[in-house]
Design an enzyme around this catalytic site. Sequence first.
Site, short mmCIF file in Angstrom:
data_model
loop_
_atom_site.label_atom_id
_atom_site.label_comp_id
_atom_site.label_asym_id
_atom_site.label_seq_id
_atom_site.Cartn_x
_atom_site.Cartn_y
_atom_site.Cartn_z
N ASP A 273 68.42 18.05 12.37
CA ASP A 273 69.92 16.49 13.14
C ASP A 273 71.02 17.18 13.63
O ASP A 273 71.74 17.08 14.86
CB ASP A 273 68.96 15.11 12.63
N LEU B 244 66.09 18.11 7.42
CA LEU B 244 65.58 16.93 8.90
C LEU B 244 66.52 16.33 9.25
O LEU B 244 67.78 16.87 10.29
CB LEU B 244 64.72 16.65 8.36
N ASP B 245 66.61 15.11 8.29
CA ASP B 245 67.82 14.53 8.02
C ASP B 245 68.53 14.14 6.87
O ASP B 245 67.75 13.10 5.97
CB ASP B 245 67.16 12.90 9.37
N PRO B 246 69.53 14.98 6.51
CA PRO B 246 70.76 15.69 7.39
C PRO B 246 70.38 16.92 7.27
O PRO B 246 69.54 17.13 6.76
CB PRO B 246 72.50 15.52 7.22
#
Length: 448
Positions: A131, A126-128
């Site tokens: 994104d 997700l993050d990273p």
Amino acid sequence: MSARNVLVLGAGMMSPPLLRYLLGRTPHRVVVAALEVDRALKVLADFPRGSVQRVDVTDPAAVRPLVREADVVVSLLPANLTPGIARLAIESKIPLVNTSYVSPELRELDGAARAAGVLLLAETGLDPGYDHMTAIREIQRVNMRGGVVTKLLSGAGGLPAPECNNDPWGYKFSWFPRAVILAARQPARFLRNREVVDIPGPELFDRHWPFAVEGAGVLELYPNRDATSYIEAYGLREVEGIFRGSLRYPGWCETLRAAGRMGLLDLDVIDWPEGTTYAEVAARRLPGRKGGLIERLSDLLGGKVDEGVLARFEWAGLLSDRKVPERQAAPLDVFVNRLQRLAAYRPGERDMVVLEHRLTARFPDGHTEEMSASLLAFGDPFGDSAMARTVALPAAVATRLILDGGIEATGVQIPARPELYRPILAELEELGLNLRESRVCSYPSPLA
């Protein structure tokens, strides 16, 4: 397509959606290697092509034979274990997918991986991960209209859904608790008005900004690692400002700032005599010996303690005479273990993932536009969390692409290449993950 072998290292909170995808949407066989395998066993009960190996995944000798039998390795292990797994992947010439940041140790393996023709795909969660891919897509949409992005601000976070935000911390753990708190020690860097702004780890929470997201309310945004390292990967040719941040409910930053000043984020292992209280752990760095704990804490923080900060510490028992169970541990682990016991999702509660990109674009006729796109995802109260889905599914789709033979890249990569992010995002949309246009808020920006 013939069935191939996927080795999944780790069976924690992020694993179930990845396992269901690989076993339910592909013909491949999956072996899960971990010490704690209860979550994996529940998923694999419905899929005969899945199996479990109880293995100490920190032991290279135990993992090596499993890597040799795999066609691709997916690591869901803590980031500090990734370089060791990557060395085994290079040795066996097997591609590796993981969701953690590219560490300096992993980056050093780029040459060896390229020489072996091996792909080490990192930052694919997700993050990273998500994104990166969505930011690049938004930037390219501007480029296709003839414009250039001059400012990019991205914020992401995993939080309790608003109706489940029922403790003073405004936070519950939906992923590895120690990693959440370790991130509070990381230095950060961003670009503002073409000038680099460096923030040392101990000062991370000195700077935070209100950040409103439709459907989530007003959150707070603080810097997340080195945003400038992605300028080239994102294709930002004329960038004046770039900022990557984490999102929390208000109060988190002041509370973690206080925890850092008190030494609760220290990593040096300490012997705690039997009978040591949480108040004594919290008081280690407090100035002087006179006055009460609260007064001394006020002196340490340079003024009156914020009532919200005090309420959070008191709710967690961190200023109490309760005895710490640890005999030998870093203060950070005493702190994390206490929060982990209290800040957990109860049955029937759901989490929320928030991600938003804000862009400023300049066009050939001289006009500028501000635009915003966001993801708001909620977990299933009795199923997968939003965090698990948004971390695991990008890695799962990337794994399928590699097995399908459509990825030619080698070396250490993030999903910034078109042959990766385009098909991954297309399939994630089919799976229900998609950005939507959103209103740009009027709060002060770290890039102003």
